[in-house]
Design a protein around this motif. Structure first.
Motif, PDB file in Angstrom:
ATOM      1  N   ASN A  44      12.922  -6.919 -24.000  1.00 57.16           N
ATOM      2  CA  ASN A  44      12.905  -6.486 -25.447  1.00 57.16           C
ATOM      3  C   ASN A  44      14.444  -6.500 -25.949  1.00 57.16           C
ATOM      4  O   ASN A  44      15.477  -6.289 -25.378  1.00 57.16           O
ATOM      5  CB  ASN A  44      12.477  -4.868 -25.389  1.00 57.16           C
ATOM      6  N   ILE A  45      14.507  -6.398 -27.281  1.00 61.20           N
ATOM      7  CA  ILE A  45      15.749  -6.191 -27.820  1.00 61.20           C
ATOM      8  C   ILE A  45      15.565  -4.846 -28.727  1.00 61.20           C
ATOM      9  O   ILE A  45      14.409  -4.270 -29.045  1.00 61.20           O
ATOM     10  CB  ILE A  45      15.869  -7.013 -29.158  1.00 61.20           C
ATOM     11  N   PHE A  46      16.554  -3.994 -28.152  1.00 59.24           N
ATOM     12  CA  PHE A  46      16.411  -2.521 -28.611  1.00 59.24           C
ATOM     13  C   PHE A  46      17.124  -2.214 -29.757  1.00 59.24           C
ATOM     14  O   PHE A  46      18.138  -2.583 -29.967  1.00 59.24           O
ATOM     15  CB  PHE A  46      16.982  -1.624 -27.256  1.00 59.24           C
ATOM     16  N   ILE A  47      16.526  -1.582 -30.699  1.00 55.90           N
ATOM     17  CA  ILE A  47      17.079  -1.253 -32.162  1.00 55.90           C
ATOM     18  C   ILE A  47      17.603   0.248 -32.196  1.00 55.90           C
ATOM     19  O   ILE A  47      16.897   1.246 -31.742  1.00 55.90           O
ATOM     20  CB  ILE A  47      15.901  -1.531 -33.138  1.00 55.90           C
ATOM     21  N   CYS A  48      18.949   0.331 -32.249  1.00 54.48           N
ATOM     22  CA  CYS A  48      19.467   1.858 -32.446  1.00 54.48           C
ATOM     23  C   CYS A  48      19.574   1.882 -33.974  1.00 54.48           C
ATOM     24  O   CYS A  48      20.389   1.385 -34.564  1.00 54.48           O
ATOM     25  CB  CYS A  48      20.956   1.505 -31.835  1.00 54.48           C
ATOM     26  N   LYS A  49      18.804   3.204 -34.128  1.00 54.40           N
ATOM     27  CA  LYS A  49      18.693   3.692 -35.651  1.00 54.40           C
ATOM     28  C   LYS A  49      18.286   5.075 -35.637  1.00 54.40           C
ATOM     29  O   LYS A  49      17.813   5.598 -34.667  1.00 54.40           O
ATOM     30  CB  LYS A  49      17.709   2.638 -36.214  1.00 54.40           C
ATOM     31  N   GLY A  50      18.547   5.514 -36.696  1.00 59.88           N
ATOM     32  CA  GLY A  50      18.137   6.776 -36.847  1.00 59.88           C
ATOM     33  C   GLY A  50      19.514   7.945 -37.013  1.00 59.88           C
ATOM     34  O   GLY A  50      20.261   7.812 -36.199  1.00 59.88           O
ATOM     35  N   ALA A  51      19.260   9.153 -37.692  1.00 55.64           N
ATOM     36  CA  ALA A  51      20.223   9.944 -37.611  1.00 55.64           C
ATOM     37  C   ALA A  51      20.332  10.608 -36.477  1.00 55.64           C
ATOM     38  O   ALA A  51      21.486  11.153 -35.709  1.00 55.64           O
ATOM     39  CB  ALA A  51      19.879  11.092 -38.825  1.00 55.64           C
ATOM     40  N   ALA A  52      19.252  10.820 -35.566  1.00 54.72           N
ATOM     41  CA  ALA A  52      19.043  11.567 -34.149  1.00 54.72           C
ATOM     42  C   ALA A  52      19.523  10.577 -33.100  1.00 54.72           C
ATOM     43  O   ALA A  52      19.286  11.003 -32.191  1.00 54.72           O
ATOM     44  CB  ALA A  52      17.844  11.975 -34.355  1.00 54.72           C
ATOM     45  N   PHE A  53      19.950   9.298 -33.690  1.00 52.32           N
ATOM     46  CA  PHE A  53      20.251   8.485 -32.419  1.00 52.32           C
ATOM     47  C   PHE A  53      21.346   8.899 -31.467  1.00 52.32           C
ATOM     48  O   PHE A  53      22.320   9.385 -32.171  1.00 52.32           O
ATOM     49  CB  PHE A  53      20.498   6.900 -32.988  1.00 52.32           C
ATOM     50  N   ARG A  54      21.146   8.483 -30.289  1.00 51.31           N
ATOM     51  CA  ARG A  54      22.554   8.884 -29.304  1.00 51.31           C
ATOM     52  C   ARG A  54      22.645   7.784 -28.476  1.00 51.31           C
ATOM     53  O   ARG A  54      21.583   6.964 -27.979  1.00 51.31           O
ATOM     54  CB  ARG A  54      21.955   9.972 -28.324  1.00 51.31           C
ATOM     55  N   PRO A  55      23.945   7.497 -27.919  1.00 47.05           N
ATOM     56  CA  PRO A  55      24.171   6.240 -27.148  1.00 47.05           C
ATOM     57  C   PRO A  55      23.535   6.168 -25.941  1.00 47.05           C
ATOM     58  O   PRO A  55      23.105   5.354 -25.201  1.00 47.05           O
ATOM     59  CB  PRO A  55      25.554   6.420 -26.751  1.00 47.05           C
ATOM     60  N   ALA A  56      22.868   7.675 -25.443  1.00 42.83           N
ATOM     61  CA  ALA A  56      22.214   7.545 -24.101  1.00 42.83           C
ATOM     62  C   ALA A  56      20.725   6.953 -24.337  1.00 42.83           C
ATOM     63  O   ALA A  56      20.150   6.505 -23.329  1.00 42.83           O
ATOM     64  CB  ALA A  56      21.973   9.198 -23.943  1.00 42.83           C
ATOM     65  N   PHE A  57      20.445   6.964 -25.591  1.00 44.06           N
ATOM     66  CA  PHE A  57      18.948   6.195 -25.479  1.00 44.06           C
ATOM     67  C   PHE A  57      19.109   4.543 -25.367  1.00 44.06           C
ATOM     68  O   PHE A  57      18.317   4.153 -24.838  1.00 44.06           O
ATOM     69  CB  PHE A  57      18.381   6.049 -27.070  1.00 44.06           C
ATOM     70  N   LEU A  58      20.443   4.127 -25.826  1.00 44.72           N
ATOM     71  CA  LEU A  58      20.542   2.747 -25.434  1.00 44.72           C
ATOM     72  C   LEU A  58      20.782   2.335 -24.003  1.00 44.72           C
ATOM     73  O   LEU A  58      20.194   1.513 -23.447  1.00 44.72           O
ATOM     74  CB  LEU A  58      21.771   2.304 -26.220  1.00 44.72           C
ATOM     75  N   SER A  59      21.597   3.348 -23.065  1.00 44.73           N
ATOM     76  CA  SER A  59      21.528   3.387 -21.674  1.00 44.73           C
ATOM     77  C   SER A  59      20.197   3.424 -21.139  1.00 44.73           C
ATOM     78  O   SER A  59      20.034   2.718 -20.097  1.00 44.73           O
ATOM     79  CB  SER A  59      22.431   4.832 -21.185  1.00 44.73           C
ATOM     80  N   ALA A  60      19.464   4.408 -21.791  1.00 44.40           N
ATOM     81  CA  ALA A  60      18.052   4.142 -20.909  1.00 44.40           C
ATOM     82  C   ALA A  60      17.201   3.077 -21.346  1.00 44.40           C
ATOM     83  O   ALA A  60      16.546   2.583 -20.456  1.00 44.40           O
ATOM     84  CB  ALA A  60      17.366   5.571 -21.485  1.00 44.40           C
ATOM     85  N   ALA A  61      17.524   2.250 -22.418  1.00 47.55           N
ATOM     86  CA  ALA A  61      16.717   1.154 -22.939  1.00 47.55           C
ATOM     87  C   ALA A  61      17.296  -0.013 -21.928  1.00 47.55           C
ATOM     88  O   ALA A  61      16.455  -0.763 -21.422  1.00 47.55           O
ATOM     89  CB  ALA A  61      16.821   0.816 -24.214  1.00 47.55           C
ATOM     90  N   LEU A  62      18.596  -0.073 -21.546  1.00 48.73           N
ATOM     91  CA  LEU A  62      18.962  -1.200 -20.589  1.00 48.73           C
ATOM     92  C   LEU A  62      18.523  -0.912 -19.334  1.00 48.73           C
ATOM     93  O   LEU A  62      18.377  -1.833 -18.631  1.00 48.73           O
ATOM     94  CB  LEU A  62      20.449  -0.972 -20.921  1.00 48.73           C
ATOM     95  N   GLU A  63      18.449   0.115 -18.827  1.00 48.99           N
ATOM     96  CA  GLU A  63      17.997   0.532 -17.599  1.00 48.99           C
ATOM     97  C   GLU A  63      16.509   0.058 -17.392  1.00 48.99           C
ATOM     98  O   GLU A  63      15.940  -0.314 -16.426  1.00 48.99           O
ATOM     99  CB  GLU A  63      18.032   1.969 -17.224  1.00 48.99           C
ATOM    100  N   ALA A  64      15.720   0.170 -18.688  1.00 46.77           N
ATOM    101  CA  ALA A  64      14.446  -0.205 -18.540  1.00 46.77           C
ATOM    102  C   ALA A  64      14.182  -1.693 -18.727  1.00 46.77           C
ATOM    103  O   ALA A  64      12.991  -2.114 -18.706  1.00 46.77           O
ATOM    104  CB  ALA A  64      13.673   0.551 -19.860  1.00 46.77           C
ATOM    105  N   GLY A  65      15.441  -2.372 -18.932  1.00 44.41           N
ATOM    106  CA  GLY A  65      15.204  -3.968 -18.972  1.00 44.41           C
ATOM    107  C   GLY A  65      15.391  -4.506 -20.329  1.00 44.41           C
ATOM    108  O   GLY A  65      15.281  -5.659 -20.340  1.00 44.41           O
ATOM    109  N   ALA A  66      16.135  -3.834 -21.225  1.00 43.98           N
ATOM    110  CA  ALA A  66      16.329  -4.288 -22.589  1.00 43.98           C
ATOM    111  C   ALA A  66      17.313  -5.573 -22.346  1.00 43.98           C
ATOM    112  O   ALA A  66      18.299  -5.454 -21.803  1.00 43.98           O
ATOM    113  CB  ALA A  66      16.893  -3.399 -23.644  1.00 43.98           C
ATOM    114  N   ALA A  67      17.108  -6.734 -23.047  1.00 41.66           N
ATOM    115  CA  ALA A  67      18.127  -7.932 -23.047  1.00 41.66           C
ATOM    116  C   ALA A  67      19.149  -7.822 -23.941  1.00 41.66           C
ATOM    117  O   ALA A  67      20.107  -8.434 -23.643  1.00 41.66           O
ATOM    118  CB  ALA A  67      17.326  -9.133 -23.082  1.00 41.66           C
ATOM    119  N   ALA A  68      19.097  -7.035 -24.909  1.00 43.16           N
ATOM    120  CA  ALA A  68      20.079  -7.135 -26.098  1.00 43.16           C
ATOM    121  C   ALA A  68      19.840  -5.806 -26.998  1.00 43.16           C
ATOM    122  O   ALA A  68      18.696  -5.228 -26.687  1.00 43.16           O
ATOM    123  CB  ALA A  68      19.982  -8.189 -26.969  1.00 43.16           C
ATOM    124  N   TYR A  69      20.711  -5.840 -27.918  1.00 47.79           N
ATOM    125  CA  TYR A  69      20.378  -4.502 -28.961  1.00 47.79           C
ATOM    126  C   TYR A  69      20.741  -4.801 -30.613  1.00 47.79           C
ATOM    127  O   TYR A  69      21.544  -5.916 -30.489  1.00 47.79           O
ATOM    128  CB  TYR A  69      20.948  -3.211 -28.315  1.00 47.79           C
TER     129      TYR A  69
END
Length: 516
Positions: A44-69
């Protein structure tokens, strides 16, 4: 699953003048998109958006196999720290970029699906379920449905977070429908989805405009009614065919917008014989409605298993939508006799007929008036106990309208919780009490399950003391199983299930007392 490269995604965004740049290898393949790290699948490509977004969400996405963001340039520096060297696309206009990227990453599934989008202030869910009923009747495969209460995409049934999903989820469910061999999709399209580009790039086979009322106008939604109407009219920009209610408010403006699209227009109306689909001989029946449905090609008597003329209007909308996508089978209307819409006019009487409970999702001024009109038509002279609330911090017009209407139409009112969100659950109850009609007999009970118990106890007491028929009206939450409290979705027993238990206990008690 289809794949597309990061270079292809950047090229697509720039074709739509979204000024995107790529940092990383353009040949990296992407399959699917997500904006919730819990939904990420490998590639997947992970989309980082929203006022409540946290960098930890991207870390979790990459751990789940996201290829890019995908992220905005403003967030790039902070995210580099948690994802060094991970390829990414930068785009300042994140919402339309998310829509375009999600559609392409999930393989443009709308190319292979017949999709009907339905918008309106009131009746979207009912019309969607009735249309699904009609389309299922002609088969051969089931019809997918994306709506306020649930999503069925061929792989399973899921609870909805929004009336219309965010783009990564919307396109994932459409891709699932295509992969499951489904051909048709019915979906509710909210004004927020239209205004904030959740459905940008979606191709609808037909777009239906049910009605428009003064709702969702607040500082956190639509700043004015004009903005609300303009957002809803955008649905026609997505459609090959348009379906319009000739009897709705602002019908001329809506019809003009549909015709301006240059698409074929199908009209419907509860009363106007000039409409392509209209009704005559509308009359109450046992736990439903009888009417005659008339179209240019045929006339058919119909029994609809839902109470109220407004539900007949929604059934006409469903017939018009079916015709707009080439389904013109009058025999399919027989299925409306067994149609069920979760949380919509769910009627459950006690065995002795002294108490009738009705659960309905009514949550704005239009739906409140329709609801009480229907109750008065089917249960004239009944003593009415109603419990309801308002959602915290939004749709502020409801703080005025709902208590004003409810207190004038019900004999006893209980103010309770309906997704208090950021507010203390007791606060919305107290605030709306100021808008009750003078002299209203009422109570405040922020705990909705306790309010349900109180409402039924009040009904029992009235029957014991004064006799007659009592109708308990549970408004606002329908078949929902969670309450939004703070930032959490807290499970609670749905009103219908709770009332069913109370009715069963009452019946057992009465049966024991009578010796049955």
């Amino acid at each position: 699953m289809d794949t597309i490269t990061l270079g292809g995604l950047v090229s697509l965004l720039n074709q739509h003048r979204l000024d995107a740049t790529l940092e990383g290898d353009p040949s990296v393949a992407v399959a699917g998109a997500a904006c919730d790290s819990r939904q990420v699948t490998p590639g997947n490509i992970f989309i980082c958006k929203g006022a409540a977004f946290r960098p930890a969400f991207l870390s979790a996405a990459l751990e789940a196999g996201a290829a890019a963001y995908l992220c905005t340039p403003d967030a790039a520096g902070e995210l580099s720290a948690v994802a060094p060297g991970v390829p990414r696309i930068l785009c300042a206009d994140i919402r339309p970029a998310m829509a375009r990227v999600s559609k392409a990453a999930w393989g443009d599934p709308d190319r292979d699906l017949q999709i009907v989008g339905i918008t309106g202030t009131k009746g979207k869910s009912t019309t969607a379920y009735l249309l699904q009923t009609l389309l299922d009747a002609v088969g051969p495969e089931p019809c997918a449905i994306f709506g306020t209460h649930a999503i069925f995409d061929g792989t399973g049934t899921f609870e909805s977070a929004n009336t219309t999903p965010e783009p990564p989820d919307l396109w994932r469910h459409l891709a699932n429908a295509r992969r499951s061999g489904l051909r048709r999709v019915v979906m509710e399209v909210s004004s927020q989805a239209l205004k904030y580009d959740r459905v940008l790039g979606l191709s609808l086979s037909a777009a239906c405009f049910l009605n428009i009322g003064n709702d969702h106008v607040s500082p956190v939604e639509h700043p004015s009614f004009e903005d609300y109407l303009a957002a809803k009219l955008r649905i026609f920009e997505l459609a090959d065919r348009c379906v319009v209610n000739l009897s709705g408010a602002h019908a001329e403006e809506v019809l003009a917008a549909a015709r301006a699209r240059g698409a074929e227009v199908t009209t419907f109306s509860l009363s106007d014989p000039a409409a392509d689909v209209h009704a005559t001989a509308v009359a109450p029946a046992a736990h439903g409605m009888d009417f005659t449905c008339r179209t240019p090609g045929w006339t058919r008597d119909v029994y609809l298993s839902l109470l109220g003329e407004h539900n007949v209007e929604d059934a006409l909308a469903a017939v018009a939508c079916a015709q707009a996508v080439g389904v013109d089978d009058p025999a399919a209307l027989d299925a409306l006799a067994d149609a069920r819409v979760p949380g919509r006019m769910e009627v459950r009487p006690t065995a002795d007929g002294s108490i009738v409970t009705i659960v309905d999702y009514a949550h704005n001024d239009i739906s409140y008036r329709r609801f009480f009109d229907t109750v008065d038509e089917f249960f004239p002279g009944a003593y009415k106990v109603a419990f309801f609330g308002v959602s915290g911090g939004k749709a502020l017009d409801r703080y005025r309208d709902l208590p004003a209407i409810g207190s004038r139409r019900a004999d006893f009112v209980i103010l309770t919780s309906d997704d208090p969100g950021p507010e203390d659950p007791a606060e919305p109850c107290h605030r709306i009490s100021a808008n009750l009609a003078p002299g209203t007999d009422f109570a405040e009970e922020p705990d909705r399950e306790a309010a349900c118990e109180l409402a039924f106890a009040r009904a029992r007491a009235h029957v014991a003391e004064q006799g007659g028929l009592v109708v308990v009206c549970a408004l606002g939450k329908g078949a929902e199983t969670e309450m939004r409290v703070g930032d959490d979705d807290v499970p609670y027993e749905p009103d219908g299930e709770h009332l069913a238990r109370l009715v069963a206990a009452y019946d057992a008690e009465q049966g024991a007392a009578s010796g049955d």
